[in-house]
Design a protein around this motif. Structure first.
Motif, PDB file in Angstrom:
ATOM      1  N   GLY A 406     115.780 -64.821 -42.571  1.00  0.00           N
ATOM      2  CA  GLY A 406     114.591 -65.108 -43.364  1.00  0.00           C
ATOM      3  C   GLY A 406     113.488 -64.091 -43.241  1.00  0.00           C
ATOM      4  O   GLY A 406     112.495 -64.162 -43.960  1.00  0.00           O
ATOM      5  N   SER A 407     113.626 -63.123 -42.308  1.00  0.00           N
ATOM      6  CA  SER A 407     112.553 -62.142 -42.118  1.00  0.00           C
ATOM      7  C   SER A 407     112.887 -60.749 -42.604  1.00  0.00           C
ATOM      8  O   SER A 407     112.005 -59.999 -42.943  1.00  0.00           O
ATOM      9  CB  SER A 407     112.165 -61.995 -40.655  1.00  0.00           C
ATOM     10  OG  SER A 407     112.710 -62.830 -39.829  1.00  0.00           O
ATOM     11  N   HIS A 408     114.166 -60.411 -42.616  1.00  0.00           N
ATOM     12  CA  HIS A 408     114.577 -59.076 -43.053  1.00  0.00           C
ATOM     13  C   HIS A 408     115.095 -59.098 -44.496  1.00  0.00           C
ATOM     14  O   HIS A 408     115.628 -60.105 -44.964  1.00  0.00           O
ATOM     15  CB  HIS A 408     115.687 -58.515 -42.154  1.00  0.00           C
ATOM     16  CG  HIS A 408     115.236 -58.124 -40.784  1.00  0.00           C
ATOM     17  ND1 HIS A 408     115.133 -59.033 -39.754  1.00  0.00           N
ATOM     18  CD2 HIS A 408     114.848 -56.927 -40.270  1.00  0.00           C
ATOM     19  CE1 HIS A 408     114.701 -58.411 -38.663  1.00  0.00           C
ATOM     20  NE2 HIS A 408     114.525 -57.134 -38.946  1.00  0.00           N
ATOM     21  N   LEU A 409     114.925 -57.976 -45.158  1.00  0.00           N
ATOM     22  CA  LEU A 409     115.566 -57.750 -46.442  1.00  0.00           C
ATOM     23  C   LEU A 409     116.846 -56.966 -46.210  1.00  0.00           C
ATOM     24  O   LEU A 409     116.931 -56.165 -45.275  1.00  0.00           O
ATOM     25  CB  LEU A 409     114.641 -56.980 -47.382  1.00  0.00           C
ATOM     26  CG  LEU A 409     113.285 -57.609 -47.687  1.00  0.00           C
ATOM     27  CD1 LEU A 409     112.464 -56.707 -48.591  1.00  0.00           C
ATOM     28  CD2 LEU A 409     113.449 -58.989 -48.314  1.00  0.00           C
ATOM     29  N   VAL A 410     117.835 -57.183 -47.050  1.00  0.00           N
ATOM     30  CA  VAL A 410     119.134 -56.536 -46.893  1.00  0.00           C
ATOM     31  C   VAL A 410     119.313 -55.493 -47.986  1.00  0.00           C
ATOM     32  O   VAL A 410     119.212 -55.795 -49.178  1.00  0.00           O
ATOM     33  CB  VAL A 410     120.285 -57.553 -46.974  1.00  0.00           C
ATOM     34  CG1 VAL A 410     121.633 -56.848 -46.797  1.00  0.00           C
ATOM     35  CG2 VAL A 410     120.110 -58.642 -45.926  1.00  0.00           C
ATOM     36  N   GLY A 411     119.551 -54.270 -47.562  1.00  0.00           N
ATOM     37  CA  GLY A 411     119.849 -53.186 -48.491  1.00  0.00           C
ATOM     38  C   GLY A 411     121.110 -52.477 -48.070  1.00  0.00           C
ATOM     39  O   GLY A 411     121.652 -52.718 -46.979  1.00  0.00           O
ATOM     40  N   HIS A 412     121.596 -51.596 -48.917  1.00  0.00           N
ATOM     41  CA  HIS A 412     122.793 -50.818 -48.601  1.00  0.00           C
ATOM     42  C   HIS A 412     122.575 -49.355 -48.938  1.00  0.00           C
ATOM     43  O   HIS A 412     121.934 -49.025 -49.935  1.00  0.00           O
ATOM     44  CB  HIS A 412     124.010 -51.332 -49.378  1.00  0.00           C
ATOM     45  CG  HIS A 412     124.483 -52.676 -48.933  1.00  0.00           C
ATOM     46  ND1 HIS A 412     123.993 -53.854 -49.470  1.00  0.00           N
ATOM     47  CD2 HIS A 412     125.390 -53.043 -47.991  1.00  0.00           C
ATOM     48  CE1 HIS A 412     124.586 -54.874 -48.886  1.00  0.00           C
ATOM     49  NE2 HIS A 412     125.445 -54.416 -47.987  1.00  0.00           N
ATOM     50  N   GLN A 418     125.150 -51.533 -44.391  1.00  0.00           N
ATOM     51  CA  GLN A 418     124.097 -52.551 -44.500  1.00  0.00           C
ATOM     52  C   GLN A 418     122.889 -52.166 -43.654  1.00  0.00           C
ATOM     53  O   GLN A 418     123.025 -51.879 -42.466  1.00  0.00           O
ATOM     54  CB  GLN A 418     124.624 -53.914 -44.052  1.00  0.00           C
ATOM     55  CG  GLN A 418     123.580 -55.022 -44.150  1.00  0.00           C
ATOM     56  CD  GLN A 418     124.175 -56.391 -43.907  1.00  0.00           C
ATOM     57  OE1 GLN A 418     124.648 -57.035 -44.825  1.00  0.00           O
ATOM     58  NE2 GLN A 418     124.173 -56.823 -42.657  1.00  0.00           N
ATOM     59  N   VAL A 419     121.714 -52.178 -44.286  1.00  0.00           N
ATOM     60  CA  VAL A 419     120.462 -51.820 -43.609  1.00  0.00           C
ATOM     61  C   VAL A 419     119.504 -53.003 -43.704  1.00  0.00           C
ATOM     62  O   VAL A 419     119.263 -53.541 -44.794  1.00  0.00           O
ATOM     63  CB  VAL A 419     119.817 -50.575 -44.250  1.00  0.00           C
ATOM     64  CG1 VAL A 419     118.550 -50.193 -43.494  1.00  0.00           C
ATOM     65  CG2 VAL A 419     120.797 -49.411 -44.272  1.00  0.00           C
ATOM     66  N   LEU A 420     118.944 -53.409 -42.574  1.00  0.00           N
ATOM     67  CA  LEU A 420     117.963 -54.499 -42.532  1.00  0.00           C
ATOM     68  C   LEU A 420     116.579 -53.907 -42.364  1.00  0.00           C
ATOM     69  O   LEU A 420     116.345 -53.093 -41.466  1.00  0.00           O
ATOM     70  CB  LEU A 420     118.277 -55.452 -41.378  1.00  0.00           C
ATOM     71  CG  LEU A 420     119.692 -56.065 -41.383  1.00  0.00           C
ATOM     72  CD1 LEU A 420     119.881 -56.958 -40.174  1.00  0.00           C
ATOM     73  CD2 LEU A 420     119.938 -56.851 -42.658  1.00  0.00           C
ATOM     74  N   VAL A 421     115.652 -54.300 -43.230  1.00  0.00           N
ATOM     75  CA  VAL A 421     114.285 -53.782 -43.179  1.00  0.00           C
ATOM     76  C   VAL A 421     113.300 -54.934 -43.293  1.00  0.00           C
ATOM     77  O   VAL A 421     113.614 -56.010 -43.804  1.00  0.00           O
ATOM     78  CB  VAL A 421     114.012 -52.769 -44.315  1.00  0.00           C
ATOM     79  CG1 VAL A 421     114.910 -51.554 -44.194  1.00  0.00           C
ATOM     80  CG2 VAL A 421     114.178 -53.420 -45.690  1.00  0.00           C
ATOM     81  N   ILE A 422     112.080 -54.695 -42.808  1.00  0.00           N
ATOM     82  CA  ILE A 422     110.985 -55.646 -42.981  1.00  0.00           C
ATOM     83  C   ILE A 422     110.189 -55.232 -44.214  1.00  0.00           C
ATOM     84  O   ILE A 422     109.833 -54.069 -44.378  1.00  0.00           O
ATOM     85  CB  ILE A 422     110.058 -55.656 -41.750  1.00  0.00           C
ATOM     86  CG1 ILE A 422     110.829 -56.142 -40.510  1.00  0.00           C
ATOM     87  CG2 ILE A 422     108.843 -56.542 -41.996  1.00  0.00           C
ATOM     88  CD1 ILE A 422     111.217 -57.599 -40.552  1.00  0.00           C
ATOM     89  N   GLY A 423     109.916 -56.185 -45.074  1.00  0.00           N
ATOM     90  CA  GLY A 423     109.141 -55.892 -46.277  1.00  0.00           C
ATOM     91  C   GLY A 423     108.931 -57.150 -47.078  1.00  0.00           C
ATOM     92  O   GLY A 423     109.581 -58.177 -46.836  1.00  0.00           O
ATOM     93  N   PRO A 424     108.033 -57.108 -48.048  1.00  0.00           N
ATOM     94  CA  PRO A 424     107.776 -58.286 -48.879  1.00  0.00           C
ATOM     95  C   PRO A 424     108.938 -58.577 -49.811  1.00  0.00           C
ATOM     96  O   PRO A 424     109.730 -57.692 -50.148  1.00  0.00           O
ATOM     97  CB  PRO A 424     106.524 -57.883 -49.672  1.00  0.00           C
ATOM     98  CG  PRO A 424     106.589 -56.394 -49.736  1.00  0.00           C
ATOM     99  CD  PRO A 424     107.201 -55.951 -48.427  1.00  0.00           C
ATOM    100  N   GLY A 425     109.036 -59.828 -50.241  1.00  0.00           N
ATOM    101  CA  GLY A 425     110.118 -60.231 -51.128  1.00  0.00           C
ATOM    102  C   GLY A 425     110.116 -59.508 -52.453  1.00  0.00           C
ATOM    103  O   GLY A 425     111.141 -59.448 -53.141  1.00  0.00           O
ATOM    104  N   SER A 426     108.983 -58.941 -52.821  1.00  0.00           N
ATOM    105  CA  SER A 426     108.916 -58.224 -54.097  1.00  0.00           C
ATOM    106  C   SER A 426     109.724 -56.928 -54.079  1.00  0.00           C
ATOM    107  O   SER A 426     109.875 -56.277 -55.099  1.00  0.00           O
ATOM    108  CB  SER A 426     107.455 -57.914 -54.446  1.00  0.00           C
ATOM    109  OG  SER A 426     106.798 -57.293 -53.369  1.00  0.00           O
ATOM    110  N   MET A 427     110.242 -56.543 -52.913  1.00  0.00           N
ATOM    111  CA  MET A 427     111.113 -55.363 -52.840  1.00  0.00           C
ATOM    112  C   MET A 427     112.518 -55.656 -53.348  1.00  0.00           C
ATOM    113  O   MET A 427     113.299 -54.736 -53.595  1.00  0.00           O
ATOM    114  CB  MET A 427     111.187 -54.843 -51.407  1.00  0.00           C
ATOM    115  CG  MET A 427     109.918 -54.190 -50.907  1.00  0.00           C
ATOM    116  SD  MET A 427     110.149 -53.330 -49.316  1.00  0.00           S
ATOM    117  CE  MET A 427     110.993 -51.851 -49.818  1.00  0.00           C
TER     118      MET A 427
END
Length: 593
Positions: A406-412, A418-427
């Motif tokens: 619930g705290s990290h965003l998932v990108g690739h 798979q990369v986990l980052v902290i950021g707002p949901g608007s990303m």
């Protein structure tokens, strides 16, 4: 037992032709058994049911009907289906079973008295649901044409389109039940697929996942091939790289002749440098028994060529432990293959005999030995540290979902790391440049340093100095927020057919105990609970406003969360208090003079 064709023609429905229904005033709901993403078939069925007025029910007791979508690749899925059918019978609820299990094993005793809809009849799921709710048992399995690609669809992730390019396959693997369910290869045309691609990109989709029982076999039934399709799709993708393509699972035989051209496609900036190529065993003897139609040397040619020609190329593969006749030497060859290539993703499964397949009649390896081999191979795989060299690197990632914490965003990354980052949901739905700060076994962690501005294709810094002099993620109020932001469905995909998704969802392994079976069931089986919502007004979104079923505006979506009566009362109270204070100050000022 009645056939749905007999129910729809000549009596019920007033002569309404099959496939046509007037919208219902009721609403329909879908409740997945897991939070994992729906397979494409499930998204299409959910979309049609929603379009006909059904709504999601989270309560199995209040549901009017249960709809279960199944996979037949592994035995645990069928076991879970049997359990759900038993629960549904006990609850005395109408039931529809869809997917590969009823299609491939329509005479199962557990399916007696149950309505079923086949894998190529999903465009008529509303009819099956309606007739089942009326008390009819219906079965709809046979079809000669493919379902349309433009059916209504409910995506569980609005940024990801799972695009089926064909159904069925050309292979005849001795252990697989999929061919029984999906049949011979049937491919969609290139024009229909590129048309669907343009349509979903206009809806805001940012990732296209090509879905197939075997991507490499695409088009061989209609006089084209996978290379023609990929080139046509790539031409449609935006030049700014805002939308990415992920090529689906492909078996070695059908891409051998296109290897260098496939490498060119995988190097394209809008295509993930990632491919799922199942090997299943490191032994040619076992591959022959499986009828896999390739040798280990040919598998090596695929991996070696793509790894050499595509920078950052990632290969995922599948292994079956304990196939009938597998000797210690055969298994040792498999272990050595995995050790040599150190695959970042290996989907490991224990052999499960599927009724009706040739492998089910072969002499089995003792189950204790199968489990031992599974543990050993899993241990070897988990000893790899594939991402150690990434710390400090700057990578572009595409962000499409929120992590389970619930705290990290998932990108690739382009190599689909798979990369986990902290950021707002608007990303979500955007891309960003990140610096890799640490690595784990299954994924890496990064820090956003630039966000991609999709309006003009530029990169925008995502940091500003705060009052204490440190850098923090922020939103630019003058523009769109500058710092905002699993494997094939059904047939042998990374999230469905061979392993357990690890906590962060990236790596896959298989434990040797029965928990594997339970986890596999959750991914291969989707239970749907359908109900008619009589006491809840329907709502829709129009021009940014939430409307009730009478067309009255309930609240605006432009306000954070929407202002309700309590919010309005609080604001009014604050204004009255402010005016009272101002009046008192003016009165005191005038009397003091």
């Amino acid at each position: 037992m009645e056939d749905i064709e007999d129910l729809l023609v000549g009596g019920i429905g007033g002569g309404t032709p099959p496939g046509f229904r007037l919208p219902l005033t009721a609403s329909v709901g879908v409740k997945p058994k897991t939070k994992k993403r729906f397979p494409s078939d499930s998204e299409y069925m959910a979309g049609q049911l929603s379009a006909f007025g059904y709504a999601v029910s989270d309560n199995s007791e209040e549901a009017d009907l249960w709809l279960i979508n199944t996979c037949t690749v592994k035995s645990p899925s069928q076991s879970a289906m049997d359990t759900l059918i038993s629960k549904c019978r006990s609850a005395k609820k109408p039931l529809v079973v869809a997917g590969c299990v009823p299609q491939g094993s329509r005479d199962l005793k557990e399916l007696e008295g149950v309505s079923i809809v086949g894998v190529q009849q999903i465009d008529r799921v509303v009819e099956v649901v309606e007739e089942t709710l009326k008390g009819h048992e219906v079965r709809l399995l046979n079809r000669k044409t493919l379902p349309a690609l433009d059916l209504p669809k409910v995506r569980k992730n609005k940024f990801v389109e799972i695009l089926p390019i064909n159904v069925g396959c050309l292979g005849a693997c001795t252990y697989c039940k999929t061919k029984h369910a999906r049949g011979h290869l049937g491919s969609y045309t290139v024009d229909s697929l590129t048309g669907r691609l343009r349509s979903v990109m206009a809806d805001g989709v940012k990732e296209i996942w090509l879905s197939s029982e075997d991507t490499g076999a695409y088009g061989r039934d209609i006089g084209v091939n996978i290379l023609i399709l990929l080139n046509a799709i790539v031409k449609e993708l935006p030049s700014d790289g805002s939308t990415m393509l992920r090529i689906g699972m492909t078996n070695p035989p059908y891409i051998l002749e296109h290897l260098k051209d496939i490498a060119d496609i995988l190097r394209h900036p809008c295509v993930y440098s990632f491919l799922h190529v199942p090997v299943q065993s490191g032994s040619d003897a076992i591959l022959t028994a499986m009828k896999r139609e390739y040798t280990i040397s040919e598998f090596r040619m695929v991996v070696d060529t793509l790894t050499e020609l595509v920078p950052g190329m990632q290969i995922a593969t599948d292994i079956i432990c304990g196939f009938p006749g597998e000797t210690d030497e055969d298994f040792a060859q498999t272990v050595n293959l995995v050790k040599e290539y150190k695959f970042a993703q290996v989907h490991i499964s224990q052999f499960y005999p599927r009724p009706g397949t040739p492998a089910a009649r072969m002499k089995k390896v003792p189950s204790t030995l199968v489990k031992k081999r599974s543990r050993e191979l899993t241990s070897v795989f988990e000893s790899f540290t594939p991402y150690d060299g990434m710390v400090g690197k700057v990578e572009r990632i595409w962000i499409t979902e929120i992590a389970t914490d619930g705290s990290h965003l998932v990108g690739h990354t382009k190599g689909y790391v798979q990369v986990l980052v902290i950021g707002p949901g608007s990303m979500l739905g955007t891309s960003a440049m990140v610096k890799i700060t640490s690595v784990g076994r299954w994924s890496v962690f990064g820090k956003v340093i630039q966000a991609h501005n999709q309006s003009n294709g530029s990169m925008t810094s995502s940091k500003r100095s705060s009052s204490d002099g440190t850098s923090s993620l922020c939103c630019n109020l003058d523009e769109t927020c500058t710092c905002s932001g699993q494997p094939e469905p059904c047939a042998c995909g990374p999230t469905n057919c061979g392993g357990q998704i690890l906590p962060d969802g990236s790596g896959v392994s298989v434990p040797e105990n029965d928990s594997w079976s339970e986890d596999q069931n959750n991914r291969n089986l989707i239970g749907w609970l359908l109900r008619k919502r009589k006491n809840h007004p329907e709502r829709r979104i129009e021009n940014g406003n939430v409307m009730d079923n009478k067309g009255k505006r309930e609240r605006s979506l432009s306000a954070p969360g929407g202002w309700g009566p309590v919010d309005a009362a609080l604001i009014c109270g604050m204004l009255v208090s402010l005016l009272t204070i101002v009046a008192l100050l003016l009165y005191i000022g005038s009397t003091s003079k």
